[in-house]
Design a protein around this motif. Structure first.
Motif, PDB file in Angstrom:
ATOM      1  N   GLN A 105       0.838  -1.208   0.000  1.00  0.00           N
ATOM      2  CA  GLN A 105       0.000   0.000   0.000  1.00  0.00           C
ATOM      3  C   GLN A 105       0.867   1.251   0.000  1.00  0.00           C
ATOM      4  OE1 GLN A 105      -3.379  -0.314  -0.206  1.00  0.00           O
ATOM      5  NE2 GLN A 105      -3.009  -2.508  -0.332  1.00  0.00           N
ATOM      6  N   ARG A 108      -0.263   5.025   0.736  1.00  0.00           N
ATOM      7  CA  ARG A 108      -0.885   5.349   2.018  1.00  0.00           C
ATOM      8  C   ARG A 108       0.180   5.782   3.010  1.00  0.00           C
ATOM      9  NH1 ARG A 108      -5.993   2.784   3.127  1.00  0.00           N
ATOM     10  NH2 ARG A 108      -5.363   2.840   5.324  1.00  0.00           N
ATOM     11  N   ASP A 110      -0.128   5.771   6.177  1.00  0.00           N
ATOM     12  CA  ASP A 110      -0.147   4.869   7.343  1.00  0.00           C
ATOM     13  C   ASP A 110       0.498   3.526   7.051  1.00  0.00           C
ATOM     14  OD1 ASP A 110      -3.714   3.964   7.227  1.00  0.00           O
ATOM     15  OD2 ASP A 110      -2.128   3.837   5.729  1.00  0.00           O
TER      16      ASP A 110
END
Length: 124
Positions: A105, A108, A110
């Motif tokens: 990911q 992102r 986070d």
């Protein structure tokens, strides 16, 4: 504890180039996915580029594709971002980030566990 320190930012005219460097230390591990983000005033942090642990695969945001190149030199825990043909809209604070996982990911914020303090890039 992981430390990431960016350098290489500055002021440049449109069409110019800069090379950013991010040095990792402490518990930093060269097998981690690494990425570059930028953040302009009043805007969200934007994913610019990411690179797999062995450097064999790279991913870029649409806004920088063909102009920026991400690379890494694992022997000295260093990440680079070569920025060419800079535009005023490239201005912002640039951050390097490390994810203690393979690249998945990557867009992102986070997804990443460790961040540097940033280096300012201004294009006029």
């Amino acid at each position: 504890h992981v430390q990431l320190v960016e350098s290489g930012g500055g002021s440049v005219q449109a069409g110019g180039s800069l090379r950013l460097t991010c040095e990792g230390s402490g518990s930093f591990h060269s097998t981690w996915c690494m990425g570059w983000f930028r953040q302009a005033p009043g805007k969200e942090r934007e994913a610019i580029a990411s690179i797999y642990s062995d450097g064999g695969r790279t991913l870029y945001g649409d806004s920088v594709q063909g102009r920026f190149t991400i690379s890494r030199y694992n022997r000295n825990n260093t990440l680079y971002l070569q920025m060419n043909n800079l535009k005023p809209e490239d201005s912002g604070m640039y951050f390097c980030a490390a994810a203690r996982n393979p690249c998945t990911q990557v867009a992102r914020t986070d997804f990443y566990h460790d961040w540097g303090q940033g280096t300012q890039v201004t294009v006029s």
